[in-house]
Design an enzyme around this catalytic site. Structure first.
Site, mmCIF file in Angstrom:
data_model
loop_
_atom_site.group_PDB
_atom_site.id
_atom_site.type_symbol
_atom_site.label_atom_id
_atom_site.label_comp_id
_atom_site.label_asym_id
_atom_site.label_seq_id
_atom_site.Cartn_x
_atom_site.Cartn_y
_atom_site.Cartn_z
ATOM 1 N N HIS A 189 5.549 25.169 -8.955
ATOM 2 C CA HIS A 189 4.086 25.160 -8.799
ATOM 3 C C HIS A 189 3.565 23.728 -8.933
ATOM 4 C CE1 HIS A 189 -0.171 25.778 -9.552
ATOM 5 N NE2 HIS A 189 -0.020 26.949 -8.970
ATOM 6 N N GLU A 226 0.563 25.847 -0.855
ATOM 7 C CA GLU A 226 -0.581 25.566 -1.711
ATOM 8 C C GLU A 226 -0.929 24.078 -1.622
ATOM 9 O OE1 GLU A 226 -1.173 28.798 -4.877
ATOM 10 O OE2 GLU A 226 0.026 27.210 -5.756
#
Ligand code: PGA
Length: 259
Positions: free
Chosen positions: A101, A170
């Site tokens: 992430h 993302e």
């Protein structure tokens, strides 16, 4: 967790450190279960609470939804202070884990090589790895988006045989900023990612590719229609039960979803 087949959408709620007590996590899960008494057709809902809330959330999950982890350590057990490993996650009922992430890359210095090792750890324990990739604003403005996405995907999959995987696009400039990508940006990023997966794993089965970054109930549908995403990874809006449930309902596929 079954996310196979072209008509399934994966909707993941990444709570980050947004629910800091077990009581708050239980309350949010109960509210979500009340708002989603039945799973929307064709939608796999996954909740990613903080590690400390995994156990309490696992007992309160909405019907047919699953539990996932926000991270995984690449070794299984041993002298690795502060880590949470694959066997710990499967013991708590997790079926997937985020890998790489952007907040962990940016704040904790995580690397593509570590992401690769974490994918292998997921593989050893039957967890679906959800690889997160995305370019920064500087990289985007310098015209490096494609190269960054290709590098992140290629490095993460280099030493890993084809197998279960999801990838979340993302863009860093969209994560937590309230400035979501356009559906065109989303489609372009996912095209690069799908090509990079196909280059690394020429014989791979279909890999679900999600979009994440300021997804709301107001903008979500565009990401799976024009944006070509197979679902969404949702941060801020996943902490609001009604809004997260509304996103899950809009992801419904087939008769009642009409998409
Ligand atoms: P956001 O976070 O929805 O709050 O932008 C997405 C994510 O980081 O997964």
């Amino acid at each position: 967790m079954d996310n196979s087949g072209p008509s399934r959408r994966l909707i993941m709620g990444n709570w980050k450190a947004g629910c800091t007590t077990r009581a708050a996590a239980a309350e949010l899960t109960r509210a979500l279960a009340a708002a989603l008494p039945a799973p929307p057709p064709g939608v796999q809902v996954v909740l990613l609470p903080p590690f400390t809330a995994l156990e309490v959330v696992s007992g309160l999950l909405p019907p047919d939804s699953s539990l996932g982890a926000q991270d995984i350590f690449w070794e299984d057990a041993g002298a690795y202070t502060g880590t949470v490993t694959g066997p710990m996650l499967t013991d708590l009922g997790c079926s997937c884990a985020l890998v790489g992430h952007s907040e962990r890359r940016r704040l904790l210095g995580e690397t593509d090589e570590q992401a690769a090792r974490k994918i292998l750890a997921c593989r050893r324990h039957g967890l679906l790895p959800v690889l997160c990739v995305g370019e920064s604003l500087d990289q985007r403005e310098a015209g490096q988006t494609e190269a960054v996405l290709r590098r992140q995907v290629g490095a993460a999959l280099a030493d890993c045989p084809p197998g279960p995987l999801a990838v979340a696009y993302e863009p860093l400039w969209a994560v937590g900023t309230g400035r979501a990508a356009t559906t065109g940006d989303c489609a372009a990023g996912l095209e690069v990612i799908r090509a990079a997966v196909a280059a690394a794993w020429p014989w791979a089965l279909r890999v679900p590719c999600l979009y994440g970054g300021s997804v709301t109930a107001g903008n979500c549908a565009g990401f799976w229609h024009e944006g070509t995403a197979d679902g969404a990874l949702i941060g801020g809006a996943s902490l609001r039960a009604e809004e997260f449930a509304a996103i899950c309902r809009q992801a419904a596929v087939g008769e009642s979803g009409g998409s």
